[in-house]
Motif scaffolding. Structure first.
Motif, short mmCIF file in Angstrom:
data_model
loop_
_atom_site.label_atom_id
_atom_site.label_comp_id
_atom_site.label_asym_id
_atom_site.label_seq_id
_atom_site.Cartn_x
_atom_site.Cartn_y
_atom_site.Cartn_z
N VAL A 147 0.86 -1.18 0.00
CA VAL A 147 0.00 0.00 0.00
C VAL A 147 0.90 1.24 0.00
N LEU A 152 -2.48 5.17 0.85
CA LEU A 152 -2.94 5.00 2.22
C LEU A 152 -3.49 6.31 2.76
N TRP A 177 2.29 -1.34 6.67
CA TRP A 177 1.85 -0.51 7.79
C TRP A 177 1.04 -1.31 8.79
N ILE A 193 -8.54 -1.61 0.82
CA ILE A 193 -7.12 -1.92 0.63
C ILE A 193 -6.96 -2.87 -0.56
#
Length: 322
Positions: A147, A152, A177, A193
């Motif tokens: 990501v 993000l 993350w 996501i």
């Protein structure tokens, strides 16, 4: 973060890294704990420190992050370091405890005797359990990868605009993350996501490493750490929230508290180790993450020793990826 450049002709240094904790199940590591001589030796002292059997408690608990699961993870991590010292040439110049691994680093560095560190691990686990029975039961911490930072940011902005709580709890690697958010929006967040090509790895409940846990930090300081005499580490420790060197008792105590309400950051740890001439890292513990990160394998010769490798010594992982 303070680092010092090293002479390129200086002999290569090494570090031991105690990993963060993922779900710990007796079915996964129970056999290893019962037959490994290094674990069995540690368990004798751990059982004496607690006044009961760690293995029995772990087997009966049924909680991946329960009190005995945490003690077992701690014991296994240190036992694997014992094995690496005796059979794998481990003689580190620096020590790192990532997230939960701080407890093993505290013991390994000589800042707290093993039996005391067992009790500390147990008391902190109980303190956290009591806290989360009262507060923040709605929060989880999710680990995601692939990501990009900009993407993000856009997704987190969407949460902000909807009035949804969120925090970044970990900066693990490029595109990787840890995000803390309400469990009720976890599924929709994971779908978002996935829509941008990212992956959700696993979620943790209770949550970890975020500012809303300042009250937990205060409770742990008052009710747990106040009862332990933590000394200065005999081996320099690298803090997992900013890569700074920890060399005093007060710095170590602060590091143990900072983990509650600050995100963990692996890249600064890598930078500090590299700047100080570290060429090899031994990751000792049931690790699913640190020894596989691109920033780790690009920067160091990685010697990974977990329960599975310990049961098959000839297959202990050692590699450097360019």
């Amino acid at each position: 973060m303070t680092t010092e450049p090293t002479d390129s002709n200086e002999p290569t240094r090494s570090a031991v890294v105690f990993p963060g904790m993922g779900p710990a199940r007796f079915t996964d590591v129970g056999k290893f704990m019962m037959i490994d001589p290094f674990v069995r030796k540690r368990l004798v002292e751990a059982d004496e420190a607690l006044g009961r059997s760690v293995l029995d408690g772990f087997r009966a608990e049924g909680d991946d992050f329960g009190v005995f699961a945490q003690i077992a993870f701690f014991v296994n991590s240190l036992s694997l370091a014992d094995r690496a010292r005796e059979t794998g040439g481990l003689d580190p110049d620096y020590c790192v405890g990532f997230s939960f691994g701080q407890k093993a680093a505290t013991a390994f560095s000589g800042a707290l005797p093993f039996a005391e560190a067992v009790r500390l691990t147990a008391e902190l686990a109980r303190c956290e359990r009591e806290f989360f029975e009262e507060q923040h039961q709605e929060l989880v911490t999710l680990t995601i990868t692939r990501v990009p930072e900009e993407a993000l940011g856009e997704i987190l902005l969407e949460l902000t605009e909807r009035g949804e709580f969120h925090e970044v709890s970990g900066y693990l690697d490029e595109g990787m993350w840890m995000i803390t958010l309400r469990e009720s929006v976890l599924e929709s967040f994971q779908r978002r996501i996935s829509a941008i090509g990212g992956y959700s790895l696993y979620s943790m409940k209770p949550p970890a490493h975020c500012r809303v846990l300042t009250d937990l930090r205060a409770r742990a300081e008052e009710k747990v750490l106040a009862g332990f005499e933590i000394g200065p580490p005999e081996l320099p420790v690298v803090a997992d929230h900013d890569g700074s060197l920890v060399t005093t008792a007060e710095q170590l105590r602060t590091m143990l508290l900072t983990t509650f309400d600050h995100p963990v950051r692996w890249p600064p740890v890598v930078e500090t180790l590299r700047a100080r001439g570290v060429g090899t890292v031994h990751v000792t513990g049931p690790d699913r993450l640190i020894h596989r990160l691109d920033s780790t394998t690009r920067s160091f010769e990685v010697v990974a020793l977990g329960p599975q490798q310990a049961l098959r010594p000839a297959r202990t992982a050692s590699r450097k990826e360019q």
